[in-house]
Design an enzyme around this catalytic site. Sequence first.
Site, PDB file in Angstrom:
ATOM      1  N   CYS A 169       0.835  -1.199   0.000  1.00  0.00           N
ATOM      2  CA  CYS A 169       0.000   0.000   0.000  1.00  0.00           C
ATOM      3  C   CYS A 169       0.876   1.258   0.000  1.00  0.00           C
ATOM      4  O   CYS A 169       1.618   1.485  -0.947  1.00  0.00           O
ATOM      5  CB  CYS A 169      -0.994  -0.031   1.150  1.00  0.00           C
ATOM      6  SG  CYS A 169      -2.355   1.168   0.939  1.00  0.00           S
TER       7      CYS A 169
ATOM      8  N   HIS B 146      -3.778  -4.654   0.047  1.00  0.00           N
ATOM      9  CA  HIS B 146      -3.337  -5.216   1.320  1.00  0.00           C
ATOM     10  C   HIS B 146      -3.435  -6.737   1.264  1.00  0.00           C
ATOM     11  O   HIS B 146      -4.528  -7.290   1.454  1.00  0.00           O
ATOM     12  CB  HIS B 146      -4.217  -4.690   2.466  1.00  0.00           C
ATOM     13  CG  HIS B 146      -3.974  -3.265   2.808  1.00  0.00           C
ATOM     14  ND1 HIS B 146      -2.998  -2.868   3.700  1.00  0.00           N
ATOM     15  CD2 HIS B 146      -4.579  -2.135   2.374  1.00  0.00           C
ATOM     16  CE1 HIS B 146      -3.015  -1.548   3.805  1.00  0.00           C
ATOM     17  NE2 HIS B 146      -3.960  -1.080   3.002  1.00  0.00           N
TER      18      HIS B 146
ATOM     19  N   GLU C  46      -2.542  -8.832   3.438  1.00  0.00           N
ATOM     20  CA  GLU C  46      -2.924  -9.336   4.763  1.00  0.00           C
ATOM     21  C   GLU C  46      -4.429  -9.222   5.009  1.00  0.00           C
ATOM     22  O   GLU C  46      -4.939  -9.800   5.967  1.00  0.00           O
ATOM     23  CB  GLU C  46      -2.133  -8.613   5.860  1.00  0.00           C
ATOM     24  CG  GLU C  46      -2.577  -7.210   6.195  1.00  0.00           C
ATOM     25  CD  GLU C  46      -2.153  -6.138   5.206  1.00  0.00           C
ATOM     26  OE1 GLU C  46      -2.468  -4.958   5.449  1.00  0.00           O
ATOM     27  OE2 GLU C  46      -1.512  -6.482   4.168  1.00  0.00           O
TER      28      GLU C  46
END
Length: 200
Positions: free
Chosen positions: A79, A181, A183
């Site tokens: 990001c 992202h 994650e």
Amino acid sequence: MIGIVDYGMGNLRSVEKAFQYIGHDAKIIDDIKEIKDAAALVLPGVGAFPDAMEILNKRGISNAIKEEVEKGKMLLGICLGMQLLFDRSFEVRETEGLHILKGEISEIKTDLKVPHIGWNSLIIKKDNQLLNGVRDGDSVYFVHSYYLSNGDLGDICATVDYGISIPAVVCKDNVFSCQFHPEKSGDVGLKILRNFAEMI
């Protein structure tokens, strides 16, 4: 050990937990010695580009990261952490980046709502180990208002369509980056983090 660089602007815990979930040792680090000792580096980030660069430069982290990358250490930008890898950004004001990858970061100009928030489908442009097992059309999660507007087309591995073409994965040699992202991107994101960890 994968070092997740803490400069006060990132969702560090979720990145750390994602690596631990897939069985890879990761640790949040915040000083130059730890950056040098890490087997690989992750540069996450949420917030404004100028603020991030000011902190990185004040702490001497910028030079430490660049030195390690020049030695061949693997780096993953996420990001804002991806955007910091490039030459400059025009967020708030023109600000020099890390100059690790070539390109500029500009505001997203589209008829669609900005920030670009939510799931979007990857368009695979070229093969890269980071994307092993990731298919064209797989969805990942974005939260951003700025994007790589002027970069080396040969380094762009995947894009998404958001009224304009947005580079989503940019890789060159030992440097890897995701505008989204991983994650927060479910199984697809975990696959990408696993691919990064297994290249170390």
